[in-house]
Design a protein around this motif. Sequence first.
Motif, PDB file in Angstrom:
ATOM      1  N   LEU A   1       0.824  -1.209   0.000  1.00 14.12           N
ATOM      2  CA  LEU A   1       0.000   0.000   0.000  1.00 14.12           C
ATOM      3  C   LEU A   1       0.860   1.262   0.000  1.00 14.12           C
ATOM      4  O   LEU A   1       0.430   2.301  -0.501  1.00 14.12           O
ATOM      5  CB  LEU A   1      -0.927   0.006   1.227  1.00 14.12           C
ATOM      6  CG  LEU A   1      -2.049  -1.030   1.247  1.00 14.12           C
ATOM      7  CD1 LEU A   1      -2.785  -0.968   2.569  1.00 14.12           C
ATOM      8  CD2 LEU A   1      -3.019  -0.804   0.094  1.00 14.12           C
ATOM      9  N   ARG A   2       2.045   1.173   0.584  1.00 16.19           N
ATOM     10  CA  ARG A   2       2.922   2.348   0.655  1.00 16.19           C
ATOM     11  C   ARG A   2       3.885   2.439  -0.518  1.00 16.19           C
ATOM     12  O   ARG A   2       4.658   3.390  -0.602  1.00 16.19           O
ATOM     13  CB  ARG A   2       3.732   2.321   1.955  1.00 16.19           C
ATOM     14  CG  ARG A   2       2.882   2.465   3.187  1.00 16.19           C
ATOM     15  CD  ARG A   2       3.626   3.111   4.332  1.00 16.19           C
ATOM     16  NE  ARG A   2       5.012   2.699   4.488  1.00 16.19           N
ATOM     17  CZ  ARG A   2       5.780   3.064   5.513  1.00 16.19           C
ATOM     18  NH1 ARG A   2       5.275   3.830   6.451  1.00 16.19           N
ATOM     19  NH2 ARG A   2       7.024   2.673   5.604  1.00 16.19           N
ATOM     20  N   MET A   3       3.842   1.449  -1.416  1.00 14.11           N
ATOM     21  CA  MET A   3       4.758   1.473  -2.546  1.00 14.11           C
ATOM     22  C   MET A   3       4.205   2.373  -3.648  1.00 14.11           C
ATOM     23  O   MET A   3       3.039   2.264  -4.030  1.00 14.11           O
ATOM     24  CB  MET A   3       4.971   0.060  -3.091  1.00 14.11           C
ATOM     25  CG  MET A   3       5.564  -0.904  -2.079  1.00 14.11           C
ATOM     26  SD  MET A   3       7.217  -0.451  -1.516  1.00 14.11           S
ATOM     27  CE  MET A   3       8.192  -1.045  -2.886  1.00 14.11           C
ATOM     28  N   VAL A   4       5.023   3.261  -4.143  1.00 12.58           N
ATOM     29  CA  VAL A   4       4.630   4.157  -5.226  1.00 12.58           C
ATOM     30  C   VAL A   4       5.703   4.116  -6.310  1.00 12.58           C
ATOM     31  O   VAL A   4       6.855   3.776  -6.057  1.00 12.58           O
ATOM     32  CB  VAL A   4       4.447   5.610  -4.729  1.00 12.58           C
ATOM     33  CG1 VAL A   4       3.325   5.701  -3.719  1.00 12.58           C
ATOM     34  CG2 VAL A   4       5.739   6.144  -4.115  1.00 12.58           C
ATOM     35  N   LYS A   5       5.305   4.450  -7.508  1.00 16.77           N
ATOM     36  CA  LYS A   5       6.251   4.470  -8.617  1.00 16.77           C
ATOM     37  C   LYS A   5       7.136   5.706  -8.519  1.00 16.77           C
ATOM     38  O   LYS A   5       6.670   6.793  -8.182  1.00 16.77           O
ATOM     39  CB  LYS A   5       5.505   4.452  -9.948  1.00 16.77           C
ATOM     40  CG  LYS A   5       4.747   3.158 -10.181  1.00 16.77           C
ATOM     41  CD  LYS A   5       4.015   3.173 -11.519  1.00 16.77           C
ATOM     42  CE  LYS A   5       3.286   1.855 -11.734  1.00 16.77           C
ATOM     43  NZ  LYS A   5       2.533   1.834 -13.008  1.00 16.77           N
ATOM     44  N   ILE A   6       8.388   5.519  -8.854  1.00 14.25           N
ATOM     45  CA  ILE A   6       9.339   6.623  -8.751  1.00 14.25           C
ATOM     46  C   ILE A   6       9.176   7.608  -9.907  1.00 14.25           C
ATOM     47  O   ILE A   6       9.765   8.682  -9.909  1.00 14.25           O
ATOM     48  CB  ILE A   6      10.781   6.093  -8.698  1.00 14.25           C
ATOM     49  CG1 ILE A   6      11.726   7.155  -8.109  1.00 14.25           C
ATOM     50  CG2 ILE A   6      11.238   5.632 -10.081  1.00 14.25           C
ATOM     51  CD1 ILE A   6      13.114   6.639  -7.813  1.00 14.25           C
ATOM     52  N   GLY A   7       8.345   7.248 -10.891  1.00 21.82           N
ATOM     53  CA  GLY A   7       8.155   8.120 -12.049  1.00 21.82           C
ATOM     54  C   GLY A   7       7.667   9.509 -11.674  1.00 21.82           C
ATOM     55  O   GLY A   7       8.057  10.499 -12.306  1.00 21.82           O
ATOM     56  N   ALA A   8       6.792   9.601 -10.661  1.00 22.33           N
ATOM     57  CA  ALA A   8       6.294  10.917 -10.250  1.00 22.33           C
ATOM     58  C   ALA A   8       7.430  11.806  -9.764  1.00 22.33           C
ATOM     59  O   ALA A   8       7.454  13.009 -10.021  1.00 22.33           O
ATOM     60  CB  ALA A   8       5.235  10.750  -9.154  1.00 22.33           C
ATOM     61  N   THR A   9       8.398  11.212  -9.044  1.00 27.27           N
ATOM     62  CA  THR A   9       9.562  11.981  -8.592  1.00 27.27           C
ATOM     63  C   THR A   9      10.454  12.348  -9.767  1.00 27.27           C
ATOM     64  O   THR A   9      10.926  13.484  -9.878  1.00 27.27           O
ATOM     65  CB  THR A   9      10.356  11.173  -7.554  1.00 27.27           C
ATOM     66  OG1 THR A   9       9.522  10.900  -6.429  1.00 27.27           O
ATOM     67  CG2 THR A   9      11.584  11.930  -7.090  1.00 27.27           C
ATOM     68  N   PHE A  10      10.693  11.395 -10.661  1.00 29.61           N
ATOM     69  CA  PHE A  10      11.531  11.663 -11.828  1.00 29.61           C
ATOM     70  C   PHE A  10      10.950  12.783 -12.695  1.00 29.61           C
ATOM     71  O   PHE A  10      11.690  13.614 -13.230  1.00 29.61           O
ATOM     72  CB  PHE A  10      11.676  10.393 -12.661  1.00 29.61           C
ATOM     73  CG  PHE A  10      12.751   9.463 -12.163  1.00 29.61           C
ATOM     74  CD1 PHE A  10      13.452   9.733 -10.996  1.00 29.61           C
ATOM     75  CD2 PHE A  10      13.064   8.300 -12.850  1.00 29.61           C
ATOM     76  CE1 PHE A  10      14.440   8.876 -10.529  1.00 29.61           C
ATOM     77  CE2 PHE A  10      14.051   7.433 -12.406  1.00 29.61           C
ATOM     78  CZ  PHE A  10      14.731   7.726 -11.241  1.00 29.61           C
ATOM     79  N   ASN A  11       9.624  12.783 -12.860  1.00 27.41           N
ATOM     80  CA  ASN A  11       9.008  13.761 -13.755  1.00 27.41           C
ATOM     81  C   ASN A  11       9.173  15.193 -13.266  1.00 27.41           C
ATOM     82  O   ASN A  11       9.096  16.137 -14.056  1.00 27.41           O
ATOM     83  CB  ASN A  11       7.521  13.441 -13.940  1.00 27.41           C
ATOM     84  CG  ASN A  11       7.311  12.231 -14.818  1.00 27.41           C
ATOM     85  OD1 ASN A  11       8.137  11.928 -15.681  1.00 27.41           O
ATOM     86  ND2 ASN A  11       6.212  11.512 -14.611  1.00 27.41           N
ATOM     87  N   ARG A  12       9.403  15.362 -11.963  1.00 24.48           N
ATOM     88  CA  ARG A  12       9.653  16.718 -11.449  1.00 24.48           C
ATOM     89  C   ARG A  12      10.900  17.333 -12.076  1.00 24.48           C
ATOM     90  O   ARG A  12      11.015  18.552 -12.191  1.00 24.48           O
ATOM     91  CB  ARG A  12       9.852  16.685  -9.930  1.00 24.48           C
ATOM     92  CG  ARG A  12       8.687  16.181  -9.123  1.00 24.48           C
ATOM     93  CD  ARG A  12       9.058  16.184  -7.642  1.00 24.48           C
ATOM     94  NE  ARG A  12       8.091  15.480  -6.819  1.00 24.48           N
ATOM     95  CZ  ARG A  12       8.256  15.264  -5.518  1.00 24.48           C
ATOM     96  NH1 ARG A  12       9.351  15.710  -4.921  1.00 24.48           N
ATOM     97  NH2 ARG A  12       7.338  14.614  -4.827  1.00 24.48           N
ATOM     98  N   PHE A  13      11.834  16.487 -12.483  1.00 28.25           N
ATOM     99  CA  PHE A  13      13.116  17.002 -12.954  1.00 28.25           C
ATOM    100  C   PHE A  13      13.052  17.555 -14.372  1.00 28.25           C
ATOM    101  O   PHE A  13      14.002  18.193 -14.817  1.00 28.25           O
ATOM    102  CB  PHE A  13      14.183  15.913 -12.834  1.00 28.25           C
ATOM    103  CG  PHE A  13      14.479  15.551 -11.409  1.00 28.25           C
ATOM    104  CD1 PHE A  13      15.140  16.439 -10.582  1.00 28.25           C
ATOM    105  CD2 PHE A  13      14.057  14.347 -10.873  1.00 28.25           C
ATOM    106  CE1 PHE A  13      15.402  16.126  -9.256  1.00 28.25           C
ATOM    107  CE2 PHE A  13      14.310  14.017  -9.556  1.00 28.25           C
ATOM    108  CZ  PHE A  13      14.983  14.919  -8.745  1.00 28.25           C
ATOM    109  N   HIS A  14      11.954  17.326 -15.069  1.00 23.91           N
ATOM    110  CA  HIS A  14      11.787  18.008 -16.348  1.00 23.91           C
ATOM    111  C   HIS A  14      11.817  19.523 -16.122  1.00 23.91           C
ATOM    112  O   HIS A  14      12.450  20.271 -16.871  1.00 23.91           O
ATOM    113  CB  HIS A  14      10.465  17.605 -16.999  1.00 23.91           C
ATOM    114  CG  HIS A  14      10.484  16.240 -17.623  1.00 23.91           C
ATOM    115  ND1 HIS A  14      11.231  15.946 -18.745  1.00 23.91           N
ATOM    116  CD2 HIS A  14       9.856  15.085 -17.275  1.00 23.91           C
ATOM    117  CE1 HIS A  14      11.054  14.679 -19.073  1.00 23.91           C
ATOM    118  NE2 HIS A  14      10.236  14.134 -18.189  1.00 23.91           N
TER     119      HIS A  14
END
Length: 730
Positions: free
Chosen positions: A397-410
């Motif tokens: 339940l606490r696992m999230v994809k790291i893509g949301a964090t990566f997308n901030r770097f755009h």
Amino acid sequence: MSDIDLDSARPIFIAECRELLASMESALLRLPQEADKDRRDSVHGIFRAAHTIKGSAGIFGMEDIVSFAHAMESVLDHVRDGVLPIGDDLIALLLACADHLGQLVDSVAENQAQPDAELVHDARPLLAQLNQRLLAVRMQRSPGAGDAPQRKAPAAPRQTGADHWHISLRFGRDVLRFGMDPLSFLNYLQRLGRITTLVTLHGDVPLLDGLDPEACYLGFEVALESSAPLSAIEGTFKFVMDDCEVGILPPGSPVADHLTLMRERARGDPAELQRLRAIWLHCASVAPEALDEIAAAATKPAPAQPVPAPAAQPAAAPAPAPATVRARRTGPRPGEASTVRVDADKLDRLVDLVGELITASASATMAGRGLRSAALQEAHEALALLVQEVRDSALQLRMVKIGATFNRFHRVVYDAARDLGKDIALEISGEDTELDKSLVEKIADPLTHLVRNAMDHGIEPPALRLAAGKPAQGTIRLNAYHHSGSIVIEISDDGAGLSRERIIGRARSQRLLDPGREPSEAEVFALIFEPGFSTADAITSLSGRGVGMDVVKRNITALRGSVSLASRSGQGTTVTVRLPLTLAIINCFLIGVGGSVFVLPMDVVEECIDFIDPGANDYTELRGQVLPFIRLRRLFGVQDTPPRRQSLVVVGHGSQRFGLVVDRLLGETQTVIKPLARLFAHLRGISGSSILGSGEVALILDVAALADITRAAMVSRSPAAAAAEPVHQG
């Protein structure tokens, strides 16, 4: 909606706004690279995000957010029309506006009422720039032309043909409460074509004493001249589909479809059917001679079967299938995920309770073994399996994809590249890799520093890249993947790389390296993470002050992770961050040294073998390869006599393998990770503690720190032994 309801709904509003702003920023950053069709879709998405934020803020009476979002929406409206070109300057302005909206929303999150007055005042320069663009659009238009689209009001029955869409709308009572403006949907239809006729239905509006000011009682019958496909027209009502009745009849629809829709709207009332017939006379895309048949049909009962098209109907090309959307869908649409928003604090509490359950289960299992009851032990084993499943589900339940964090770097790369005058592209891979939400929150700042450092120190200016035979555009890559029970994040660039000689020279000048000592490559790159170390000749807005890289390492180490660096001069640099998948509960392997019990994460344990003491050496041979090891007795100062038989636990950390000499192997279990108090923060090789089922406290070994110890020992040993370095080959 009462004040209490508004207070309870405000966190949902804030979360929704942040999601919309994130999608808006992502779409704005994609625009320069998109083709025309994709660009139009992105602009529509940005417009919808601004419009939704405006509508939602209006529900809560946040007029400052409403007015600012409205100014953005007006500019985006002209971008959608093609009147305003979308260039770098406008993208930068809209990004700044999105940032300001985010600050207003954050202020609401803190104050739980209205945005901060100073922030509202700070919006004036941005509003001025938005208004300048709106003024430029008005100046381009012919004198007397207004911004609002012109609309015809029929004075007499229109001779309809087969070239109009007929759209029948009945909005639900709650659409205003949900922040939806019925007129905005009609305005959007104007973007798809031309509304030739619009009839507003207000017969359901009650008398004043029964009027709910927050309810919507309106309906509309619309004739739309458009070449847009059915999917585009249906998409107009995507956000309100569950709270309205939408009937869409394409051009050339047979009379039977019009009659079916009219009967559906009339709900068996002949008088209402006659009234709709008069409205259809103005709006429907039906041949005039067919209207009489509709009027006649109004006095007949509804047929059991669909009414076929009359033989007298003029021949025409096959018409598209009618697109009548039924009222109020319930439940998730096919293929739509059903999700529930849950407070992160509640998830943390659940994981904490599962951790306590694991400890209690281990205690019960040990007590059961002491009673020597086979039935009780069997029950405990079944319980342990269930606890493990509950643990895995809770952690998932606490696992999230790291893509949301990566997308901030755009955005980080976009802004920094403009500031530095460099052309830099960001490439992302592994965005579906999952890790614990608490890790995502804590790793964002270290990653931001590493990315900014790569842009400032790594990527060269375009002129230097061209002179070196490289493309003018530099590239930064973010990659994530799972490996040996950990998540690995790589930040790499194709820039100038690091100069070994320059690092050594700067380290000697800063007295970080002893004179005359020739360090290994690993030691040279490790100097980058020393406090105060910097090779920058000038201080910039991004880096060069000698702070940050040591903080990055300290923060990553605090997460039980490690960071390493590899570089080739002229080719680029890669920083590798290795983190555990979760900070809460782990599968582990227990080992004993003297009277103490230590915990190793199960994912790093490769094998256990009998230890044959090589004497004074701190390395041995394992299947033809050199394997360094650490005597935990010596490391932790255990004074009692060691047993005659000891074991060697082979541990893997990244590409490095080493051994741990222990007294006893105690087997696998699950354990809850407890942080160490500050009093013990200086202990090297220990990352946390845990409570065993027996009630004993066990210390969790810091594998990354132990790997550093063995690496340093390998470097400092004799040259003959150092020549055999396959320890790093796994």
